[in-house]
Design an enzyme around this catalytic site. Sequence first.
Site, PDB file in Angstrom:
ATOM      1  N   CYS A  10       0.834  -1.202   0.000  1.00  0.00           N
ATOM      2  CA  CYS A  10       0.000   0.000   0.000  1.00  0.00           C
ATOM      3  C   CYS A  10       0.869   1.252   0.000  1.00  0.00           C
ATOM      4  CB  CYS A  10      -0.942  -0.001   1.194  1.00  0.00           C
ATOM      5  SG  CYS A  10      -2.022   1.443   1.236  1.00  0.00           S
ATOM      6  N   CYS A  42      -0.517   4.110   2.045  1.00  0.00           N
ATOM      7  CA  CYS A  42      -0.332   3.965   3.499  1.00  0.00           C
ATOM      8  C   CYS A  42       1.123   4.258   3.888  1.00  0.00           C
ATOM      9  CB  CYS A  42      -0.647   2.543   3.962  1.00  0.00           C
ATOM     10  SG  CYS A  42      -2.098   1.816   3.222  1.00  0.00           S
ATOM     11  N   ASP A  43       2.063   3.732   3.132  1.00  0.00           N
ATOM     12  CA  ASP A  43       3.461   3.724   3.588  1.00  0.00           C
ATOM     13  C   ASP A  43       4.403   4.625   2.800  1.00  0.00           C
ATOM     14  OD1 ASP A  43       2.739   1.787   5.452  1.00  0.00           O
ATOM     15  OD2 ASP A  43       3.061   0.150   4.038  1.00  0.00           O
TER      16      ASP A  43
END
Length: 324
Positions: A147, A150-151
């Site tokens: 992701c 997300c990261d």
Amino acid sequence: MSEATHHRVVIIGSGPAGWTAAIYAARAQLEPVCYVGVPKQDPSIILPGGQLMLTTEVENFPGFPEGIAGPMLMQMVQKQAERFGTKIVGEDIVRCDFSKRPFTLHTSADKTVLADAVIIATGATANWLGLENEMRLATSGGGVSACAVCDGALPVFRDQPLALVGGGDSAMEEATYLTKFASTVYIIHRRDELRASKVMQKRFLDQPNAKVVWNSIVIDVLGDTTVTGVRLRDTVTGEESTLEVRGLFVTIGHTPATGFLRDTGLEFDEKGYIVAQGDSGRTSIEGVFAAGDVADSQYRQAITAAGMGCRAALDAERWLAAQE
Ligand code: NAP
């Protein structure tokens, strides 16, 4: 087999959707029971706590200005659900019979559970390449992620060369996002043509630090504790090479965790996601509700899953009240 237990609301799944549904259902005094699943080692299958258990730092969940570790966030939401009386069971639901009410659920411990209403929040797992070092560096926070949203913005990836595997719209979207932070973003694609829509391709390819490595697959991820590179194989010539990167993002689609629901008569879309009825948490079967990634192939964010969990619990509460 022991005698069946009977509950007002059974929640299946323990990610942000499941726990939020539990908080709302518990506060509505429905005494929900949450089946969180059996702990597993393999991140390619559903884990108790869901996909956030694989996320080191969550920086986009409102309320945490400094960010929060994914597992910590899930622990906190679980505590909140428990505070209002949610009962937690560490078993998988392996089979459901929605043909008559109360519904009958079968657990991995060979138990039978009856439920007046069911909220399905089993999520979807990111597809992985299936390489040993990919899994090792994904589970240890070593720079492999499924992701980018997300990261990707984490400090370790700033101004570093990064690789992303995939060729669909998600790959373009996530790779474009990475170009904001990385020195270079390499899309590694197994063919010589991208599956993504032209507009999404263009959005990525227009970035000055965007590159595509055509006709290539990743055959190994290099690095002891953090990613130092990927080993590639040319799908046409068979030639192998090393690409030095500090992070690897795998964006090759998701699989919703709906296998155990196959014979229930629930409506799924062509990719296996549960179809919600209109703008609600209701499904095609009255009394069965769905929330989070299991019913959402589009947004797949912790905060959208939490919102859907709230919605499903409110829908369940209203539906149960109408049955009385
Ligand atoms: P997708 O369209 O199924 O694309 C998956 C990509 O991963 C494909 O390019 C595929 O390669 C590649 N792939 C699959 N398995 C692989 C493997 N083992 N090794 C290497 N590559 C592999 O999935 P998606 O991109 O997640 O999109 C899902 C749906 O959401 C699509 O309908 C998409 O249009 C939609 N979506 C839309 C938007 C938007 O419009 N804003 C954004 C994101 C997603 P091949 O091409 O060779 O098969």
